[in-house]
Design an enzyme around this catalytic site. Sequence first.
Site, PDB file in Angstrom:
ATOM      1  CG  ASP A   2      -2.122   0.882   1.069  1.00 14.81           C
ATOM      2  OD1 ASP A   2      -2.344   1.403  -0.037  1.00 14.81           O
ATOM      3  OD2 ASP A   2      -2.841   1.088   2.064  1.00 14.81           O
TER       4      ASP A   2
ATOM      5  CG  HIS B 166      -0.416   2.407  -9.363  1.00 15.15           C
ATOM      6  ND1 HIS B 166      -0.603   2.032  -8.050  1.00 15.15           N
ATOM      7  CD2 HIS B 166      -1.506   3.155  -9.703  1.00 15.15           C
ATOM      8  CE1 HIS B 166      -1.758   2.531  -7.618  1.00 15.15           C
ATOM      9  NE2 HIS B 166      -2.309   3.216  -8.599  1.00 15.15           N
TER      10      HIS B 166
ATOM     11  CG  LEU C 248       9.048 -17.012  -3.885  1.00 14.78           C
ATOM     12  CD1 LEU C 248       9.054 -16.800  -2.385  1.00 14.78           C
ATOM     13  CD2 LEU C 248       9.270 -15.682  -4.584  1.00 14.78           C
TER      14      LEU C 248
HETATM   15  C1  IPE Z   1      -5.567  -2.782  -0.248  1.00 12.22           C
HETATM   16  O1  IPE Z   1      -5.237  -1.456  -0.385  1.00 12.22           O
HETATM   17  C2  IPE Z   1      -5.535  -3.445  -1.584  1.00 12.22           C
HETATM   18  C3  IPE Z   1      -4.231  -3.559  -2.224  1.00 12.22           C
HETATM   19  C4  IPE Z   1      -3.082  -3.225  -1.705  1.00 12.22           C
HETATM   20  C5  IPE Z   1      -4.269  -4.107  -3.549  1.00 12.22           C
HETATM   21  P1  IPE Z   1      -6.323  -0.304  -0.528  1.00 12.22           P
HETATM   22  O2  IPE Z   1      -5.541   0.972  -0.622  1.00 12.22           O
HETATM   23  O3  IPE Z   1      -7.239  -0.600  -1.650  1.00 12.22           O
HETATM   24  O4  IPE Z   1      -7.124  -0.439   0.831  1.00 12.22           O
HETATM   25  P2  IPE Z   1      -7.897   0.645   1.711  1.00 12.22           P
HETATM   26  O5  IPE Z   1      -8.886   1.311   0.813  1.00 12.22           O
HETATM   27  O6  IPE Z   1      -6.879   1.605   2.229  1.00 12.22           O
HETATM   28  O7  IPE Z   1      -8.525  -0.148   2.822  1.00 12.22           O
HETATM   29  C1  IPE Z   2      -1.524   0.307  -3.454  1.00 13.61           C
HETATM   30  O1  IPE Z   2      -1.355   1.675  -3.463  1.00 13.61           O
HETATM   31  C2  IPE Z   2      -1.839  -0.244  -4.810  1.00 13.61           C
HETATM   32  C3  IPE Z   2      -3.220  -0.712  -4.952  1.00 13.61           C
HETATM   33  C4  IPE Z   2      -4.162  -0.653  -4.076  1.00 13.61           C
HETATM   34  C5  IPE Z   2      -3.557  -1.275  -6.246  1.00 13.61           C
HETATM   35  P1  IPE Z   2      -2.588   2.679  -3.419  1.00 13.61           P
HETATM   36  O2  IPE Z   2      -2.962   3.029  -4.821  1.00 13.61           O
HETATM   37  O3  IPE Z   2      -3.672   2.173  -2.581  1.00 13.61           O
HETATM   38  O4  IPE Z   2      -1.881   3.927  -2.740  1.00 13.61           O
HETATM   39  P2  IPE Z   2      -2.520   4.961  -1.727  1.00 13.61           P
HETATM   40  O5  IPE Z   2      -3.119   4.183  -0.608  1.00 13.61           O
HETATM   41  O6  IPE Z   2      -3.549   5.737  -2.497  1.00 13.61           O
HETATM   42  O7  IPE Z   2      -1.367   5.808  -1.286  1.00 13.61           O
HETATM   43 MG    MG Z   3      -4.144   2.376  -0.591  1.00 17.22          MG
END
Ligand code: IPE
Ligand code: IPE
Ligand code: MG
Length: 249
Positions: free
Chosen positions: A29, A46, A140
């Site tokens: 995240d 990303h 792995l």
């Molecule tokens: C969880 O992250 C999903 C992934 C890392 C793919 P999100 O950013 O979507 O989750 P919330 O919205 O903070 O709970």
């Molecule tokens: C994690 O990063 C990737 C996915 C959920 C696909 P985020 O896109 O959720 O990044 P934040 O939480 O907005 O910083």
């Molecule tokens: Mg996120």
Amino acid sequence: MSVFSRIFNKKSLEIDKSGLPKHIAIIMDGNGRWAKKRGLSRSLGHREGSNALKRITEICSDIGIKYLTVYAFSTDNWKRPQSEVDNLMQLLMEYLKKAETELAGKNNRIRVLGNKRALSHDMQNEIKRVERLTERNTGLCLNIALNYGGREEIFFAVKEILKEVGRGKLKPENVTQEDLAERLYTAGIPDPDLMIRSSGEKRISNFLLWQAAYTEFWYTDVLWPDFRKEHILEAIAEYQRRNRRFGGV
Ligand code: IPE
Ligand code: IPE
Ligand code: MG
């Protein structure tokens, strides 16, 4: 434990190679916040996140971790703007295509966990190809959770059992917890020992709900694109200092 069985870095990053977690799960995240801090687009965040995944997979493979499960796209991430969803799918496609040469060449296996039927045909075909190509690899096992939701996974497993009961294949009174576990996407994969979440959030966000019953959690404020070897070693070292009791004494 011999000196050779340890990896030395900083003192806190010392890990015992004989007591490694067999299965590490990661909620990757913070890509969006990483980009925002730099005035960059979320898509660049990303992309850096995808590079971090490549880096961490290689490190886990080198250390000797058996299973690494990463949360790449949740069933709730469809709520994001279409352009971001498209961008994430494109990056995952690129990842799978490169994984064939970069990861599989290292004897690593790749599996995708999630509801694949909702993915594009191109993506479904690519997944099938990579899974088949790497299914005999013994290094792995990288499990990519893609269009994954823990509640949906359990719900689908229950529905499957109900169908089998309906067809007379299973008797309700004989259904076991193992029957349910065998119908999850993670069938045949041991439960995660350690779950890591980056970016400072402290929630499970619908990841591995059934499987995480006794998983050790480790959180860090580090945003996923900044996640490096020192962080995974720190998480493993901390895991090795914990006392897991599984309800016992
Ligand atoms: C969880 O992250 C999903 C992934 C890392 C793919 P999100 O950013 O979507 O989750 P919330 O919205 O903070 O709970
Ligand atoms: C994690 O990063 C990737 C996915 C959920 C696909 P985020 O896109 O959720 O990044 P934040 O939480 O907005 O910083
Ligand atoms: Mg996120």
